[in-house]
Enzyme design. Structure first.
Site, PDB file in Angstrom:
ATOM      1  N   ALA A  16       0.887  -1.181   0.000  1.00 16.92           N
ATOM      2  CA  ALA A  16       0.000   0.000   0.000  1.00 16.92           C
ATOM      3  C   ALA A  16       0.920   1.225   0.000  1.00 16.92           C
ATOM      4  CB  ALA A  16      -0.921  -0.045   1.204  1.00 16.92           C
ATOM      5  N   SER A 133       8.635   6.696  10.795  1.00 21.80           N
ATOM      6  CA  SER A 133       7.830   7.921  10.792  1.00 21.80           C
ATOM      7  C   SER A 133       8.172   8.788   9.598  1.00 21.80           C
ATOM      8  CB  SER A 133       8.072   8.729  12.066  1.00 21.80           C
ATOM      9  OG  SER A 133       7.342   9.946  11.981  1.00 21.80           O
ATOM     10  N   LYS A 187       8.586   4.779  18.981  1.00 25.03           N
ATOM     11  CA  LYS A 187       7.760   5.328  17.885  1.00 25.03           C
ATOM     12  C   LYS A 187       6.385   5.729  18.432  1.00 25.03           C
ATOM     13  CE  LYS A 187       6.091   6.168  13.695  1.00 25.03           C
ATOM     14  NZ  LYS A 187       4.683   5.987  13.637  1.00 25.03           N
ATOM     15  N   HIS A 190       6.832   8.918  20.231  1.00 26.93           N
ATOM     16  CA  HIS A 190       6.999   9.935  19.179  1.00 26.93           C
ATOM     17  C   HIS A 190       5.621  10.389  18.691  1.00 26.93           C
ATOM     18  CE1 HIS A 190       6.717  10.808  14.876  1.00 26.93           C
ATOM     19  NE2 HIS A 190       7.903  11.363  14.944  1.00 26.93           N
ATOM     20  N   ASN A 191       4.749   9.444  18.418  1.00 22.18           N
ATOM     21  CA  ASN A 191       3.408   9.805  17.938  1.00 22.18           C
ATOM     22  C   ASN A 191       2.621  10.544  19.010  1.00 22.18           C
ATOM     23  OD1 ASN A 191       4.202   8.303  15.727  1.00 22.18           O
ATOM     24  ND2 ASN A 191       2.201   7.392  15.422  1.00 22.18           N
ATOM     25  N   GLU A 194       3.719  13.960  18.971  1.00 21.03           N
ATOM     26  CA  GLU A 194       3.123  14.564  17.752  1.00 21.03           C
ATOM     27  C   GLU A 194       1.682  15.034  18.038  1.00 21.03           C
ATOM     28  OE1 GLU A 194       3.569  11.921  14.291  1.00 21.03           O
ATOM     29  OE2 GLU A 194       1.478  12.322  13.819  1.00 21.03           O
ATOM     30  N   ARG A 450      -6.137   9.890  52.662  1.00 19.94           N
ATOM     31  CA  ARG A 450      -6.047   8.442  52.409  1.00 19.94           C
ATOM     32  C   ARG A 450      -5.838   7.689  53.712  1.00 19.94           C
ATOM     33  NH1 ARG A 450      -1.786   6.809  49.941  1.00 19.94           N
ATOM     34  NH2 ARG A 450      -2.689   5.001  48.894  1.00 19.94           N
TER      35      ARG A 450
HETATM   36  P1  NBP Z   1      -2.512  -0.039   5.379  1.00 17.98           P
HETATM   37  O1  NBP Z   1      -2.312   0.092   6.847  1.00 17.98           O
HETATM   38  O2  NBP Z   1      -3.683   0.591   4.764  1.00 17.98           O
HETATM   39  O3  NBP Z   1      -2.518  -1.604   5.014  1.00 17.98           O
HETATM   40  C1  NBP Z   1      -2.755  -2.055   3.707  1.00 17.98           C
HETATM   41  C2  NBP Z   1      -1.856  -3.226   3.373  1.00 17.98           C
HETATM   42  O4  NBP Z   1      -2.067  -4.324   4.286  1.00 17.98           O
HETATM   43  C3  NBP Z   1      -2.139  -3.769   1.974  1.00 17.98           C
HETATM   44  O5  NBP Z   1      -0.908  -4.144   1.406  1.00 17.98           O
HETATM   45  C4  NBP Z   1      -3.024  -4.978   2.270  1.00 17.98           C
HETATM   46  O6  NBP Z   1      -3.013  -5.950   1.266  1.00 17.98           O
HETATM   47  C5  NBP Z   1      -2.342  -5.498   3.508  1.00 17.98           C
HETATM   48  N1  NBP Z   1      -3.139  -6.480   4.254  1.00 17.98           N
HETATM   49  C6  NBP Z   1      -4.262  -6.324   4.985  1.00 17.98           C
HETATM   50 BR1  NBP Z   1      -5.204  -4.762   5.121  1.00 17.98          BR
HETATM   51  N2  NBP Z   1      -4.691  -7.448   5.565  1.00 17.98           N
HETATM   52  C7  NBP Z   1      -3.791  -8.381   5.193  1.00 17.98           C
HETATM   53  C8  NBP Z   1      -3.682  -9.756   5.481  1.00 17.98           C
HETATM   54  N3  NBP Z   1      -4.536 -10.376   6.288  1.00 17.98           N
HETATM   55  N4  NBP Z   1      -2.652 -10.431   4.924  1.00 17.98           N
HETATM   56  C9  NBP Z   1      -1.776  -9.813   4.108  1.00 17.98           C
HETATM   57  N5  NBP Z   1      -1.806  -8.489   3.828  1.00 17.98           N
HETATM   58  C10 NBP Z   1      -2.819  -7.785   4.363  1.00 17.98           C
HETATM   59  O7  NBP Z   1      -1.192   0.436   4.593  1.00 17.98           O
HETATM   60  P2  NBP Z   1      -0.256   1.719   4.827  1.00 17.98           P
HETATM   61  O8  NBP Z   1      -1.033   2.955   5.119  1.00 17.98           O
HETATM   62  O9  NBP Z   1       0.703   1.684   3.700  1.00 17.98           O
HETATM   63  O10 NBP Z   1       0.528   1.372   6.180  1.00 17.98           O
HETATM   64  C11 NBP Z   1       1.319   0.199   6.305  1.00 17.98           C
HETATM   65  C12 NBP Z   1       1.816   0.106   7.737  1.00 17.98           C
HETATM   66  O11 NBP Z   1       2.632   1.250   8.011  1.00 17.98           O
HETATM   67  C13 NBP Z   1       0.689   0.127   8.773  1.00 17.98           C
HETATM   68  O12 NBP Z   1       1.039  -0.702   9.852  1.00 17.98           O
HETATM   69  C14 NBP Z   1       0.655   1.561   9.225  1.00 17.98           C
HETATM   70  O13 NBP Z   1       0.140   1.713  10.520  1.00 17.98           O
HETATM   71  C15 NBP Z   1       2.134   1.927   9.155  1.00 17.98           C
HETATM   72  N6  NBP Z   1       2.422   3.346   8.986  1.00 17.98           N
HETATM   73  C16 NBP Z   1       1.665   4.131   8.184  1.00 17.98           C
HETATM   74  C17 NBP Z   1       1.971   5.477   8.027  1.00 17.98           C
HETATM   75  C18 NBP Z   1       1.166   6.344   7.122  1.00 17.98           C
HETATM   76  O14 NBP Z   1       1.439   7.556   7.087  1.00 17.98           O
HETATM   77  N7  NBP Z   1       0.214   5.798   6.372  1.00 17.98           N
HETATM   78  C19 NBP Z   1       3.080   6.012   8.685  1.00 17.98           C
HETATM   79  C20 NBP Z   1       3.862   5.184   9.470  1.00 17.98           C
HETATM   80  C21 NBP Z   1       3.528   3.851   9.614  1.00 17.98           C
HETATM   81  P3  NBP Z   1      -4.118  -5.893   0.077  1.00 17.98           P
HETATM   82  O15 NBP Z   1      -3.568  -4.885  -0.900  1.00 17.98           O
HETATM   83  O16 NBP Z   1      -4.131  -7.261  -0.457  1.00 17.98           O
HETATM   84  O17 NBP Z   1      -5.402  -5.468   0.706  1.00 17.98           O
END
Ligand code: NBP
Length: 481
Positions: A16, A133, A187, A190-191, A194, A450
């Site tokens: 993603a 992050s 992390k 950190h959040n 934030e 208390r």
């Molecule tokens: P998402 O958190 O939206 O997750 C989507 C991904 O997870 C897709 O690749 C999806 O596959 C996969 N997935 C799911 Br949902 N269920 C699954 C399963 N049962 N088995 C295998 N794959 C599965 O993606 P993101 O926003 O890119 O974030 C990824 C990670 O990074 C998360 O843990 C998030 O908390 C963390 N994060 C995000 C940010 C940000 O700014 N977005 C920042 C820092 C950290 P599919 O395509 O087949 O549905």
């Protein structure tokens, strides 16, 4: 694009927004990256749009994915936190071999990482919980990376992660944090910081809007100016940009047409829950989490519209002075929020037996991450001068910064109260500061109460031991131990 033999230095599963950008970042740095996603469409979309940016190996099944990796195999998981991560770890562990490394780069709860690391260790695998992050832009151009896990795995992984991380003065925003869940723990904090930082910025905006009557574009100018001084930071910079944005549909400032109910994904809440367990007063973070919850309490807010405000004062007469007061109050409150976050990190380090180095965190948070800010250099210097600093607010630089700001801080909180403008984070940070510097707190009375109703005992200022007063008897005092 290359064929599927064991030639990739790292694999990324979960393509993603975050996973694909990190995979691209790795490829742009010359690594051959094996790609995998549950649904192949995302893999192909990435290759179609960016396959020419470097060497990628397209795979469809986990077996193909693992077969594409050089040993020891390094797999970065970037899937949704929680059950999805557990499912992917299980799939990988079934086909990986002792010495291989699984990296979870998602936003995992650190206690999950502790559990997962132990389970993988028992199977001979290295598990690295890495906080990342910087959002999607950071993932592509250089995030801050906080990897925990076995030190040995950092030897193999470190150079690779450091090469894709942001750099400040040539120093990578990535370092080995400590064992098992430590990377995800820091992390999380950190959040939490934030959250506090965003709330404080929100309160400054609210004050300029409602106490001075400034519109969004005028406030954008103020934030732009602030960004060039000691408040200089990513969050202040984007605040100016957001406030300057005009809505194409209505022609109004975009911020004025966005519903004022803030959402949250959970890391702020986790930080506060952990702080409660550790007994660390992260009041700024807690107020920020509650402020988002309050903003989303739409029924209560509707019901309370029109409740009495009491008599409110006129708006400040000296506009220039008030803006400067708000700037100083923001800076002082921000120092408190960071001080509280670093206290939580120290307490977590003790609780879990991690040797956390706050100065290292300040160093890697200077770039790439959302809370990157000019004053993190000052935090770094404060911990370099004294690694055992009791609290950031007593470090000479911060002590002086607060001293210069404190009158402004009091004026701003007073004005907010008198004008009926909520400033929970400004006010709680000032109270925290006043409480820490107080010679005597009312906690003595709490202890007596208390002891009165629960015989919980108290300590005396003039003698060692625990004491109890026979409140329901003759009120004489006995020493318990
Ligand atoms: P998402 O958190 O939206 O997750 C989507 C991904 O997870 C897709 O690749 C999806 O596959 C996969 N997935 C799911 Br949902 N269920 C699954 C399963 N049962 N088995 C295998 N794959 C599965 O993606 P993101 O926003 O890119 O974030 C990824 C990670 O990074 C998360 O843990 C998030 O908390 C963390 N994060 C995000 C940010 C940000 O700014 N977005 C920042 C820092 C950290 P599919 O395509 O087949 O549905």
């Amino acid at each position: 694009m290359t064929s599927s033999t064991a030639i990739a230095q790292i694999g990324v599963t979960g393509l993603a927004v975050m996973g694909s950008n990190i995979a691209r970042n790795l490829a742009r740095h010359g690594y051959t990256v094996a790609l995998h996603n549950r649904s192949v469409a995302k893999t192909d979309a990435l290759l179609d749009a960016h396959g020419n940016e470097g060497e990628f190996v397209r795979t469809e099944t986990i077996e193909e994915f693992i077969a594409a990796l050089e040993r020891p195999r390094r797999v970065l998981i970037m899937v949704k936190a929680g059950e999805a991560t557990d499912a992917v770890i299980e799939e990988l562990a079934a086909v990986m071999e002792p010495g291989d490394i699984i990296i979870d780069g998602g936003n995992a709860l650190y206690t999950d990482t502790i559990r997962r690391e132990a389970a993988m260790k028992a199977r001979g695998l290295n598990f690295v919980g890495a906080g990342i992050s910087g959002g999607e832009e950071g993932a592509l151009h250089g995030p801050a990376i906080m990897p925990g896990g076995p030190k040995e795995s950092y030897e193999s992984l470190g150079p690779l992660l450091e090469s894709i991380a942001a750099k400040v003065d040539g120093v990578p925003c990535c370092t080995h944090i400590g064992p098992d869940g430590s990377g995800h723990f820091v992390k999380m904090v950190h959040n939490g910081i934030e959250y506090a930082d965003m709330q404080l910025i929100g309160e400054a905006y609210h004050l300029l809007r409602d106490a001075l009557g400034f519109d969004a574009s005028r406030i954008a100018e103020v934030f732009t100016e602030w960004n060039s001084g000691e408040l200089g930071s990513y969050l202040v910079e984007i605040t100016a940009q957001v406030l300057g944005q005009i809505d194409a549909t209505t022609g109004k400032p975009l911020v004025d047409v966005i519903v004022d109910a803030a959402e949250q994904k959970g890391t702020g809440r986790w930080t506060v829950k952990s702080a409660l367990d550790l007994g660390v007063p992260v009041t700024g973070i807690a107020e920020a989490v509650f402020a988002r919850a309050l903003s989303g309490s739409r029924a209560q807010r509707r019901a309370a519209q029109g409740l009495a405000s009491g008599t409110l004062t006129e708006k400040p007469t000296d506009t220039t002075q008030f803006i400067e007061d708000v700037r100083r109050a923001l800076y002082a409150s921000k120092i408190v929020a960071y001080a509280q976050g670093f206290d939580q990190i120290a307490a977590g380090g003790i609780e879990y037996g991690w040797d956390l180095r706050p100065g290292d965190l300040a160093t890697i948070w200077r770039g790439g991450c959302i809370i990157r800010a000019r004053f993190l250099n000052r935090i770094k210097e404060a911990y370099e001068d004294n690694p055992d600093l009791t609290s950031l607010i007593v470090a000479p630089y911060f002590r002086e910064a607060i001293e210069q700001a404190v009158d402004s801080w009091r004026r701003v909180v007073s004005t907010a109260v008198q004008r009926g403008i909520p400033v929970p984070a400004f006010a709680c940070s000032l109270s925290y500061y006043d409480a820490l510097r107080a010679r005597r707190l009312p906690a003595a009375l709490t202890q007596a109460q208390r002891d009165f109703f629960g015989a919980h005992t108290y300590e005396r200022t003039d003698a060692p031991g625990a004491f109890h007063t026979l409140w329901s008897g003759d009120r004489s005092e006995t020493r318990i131990e």
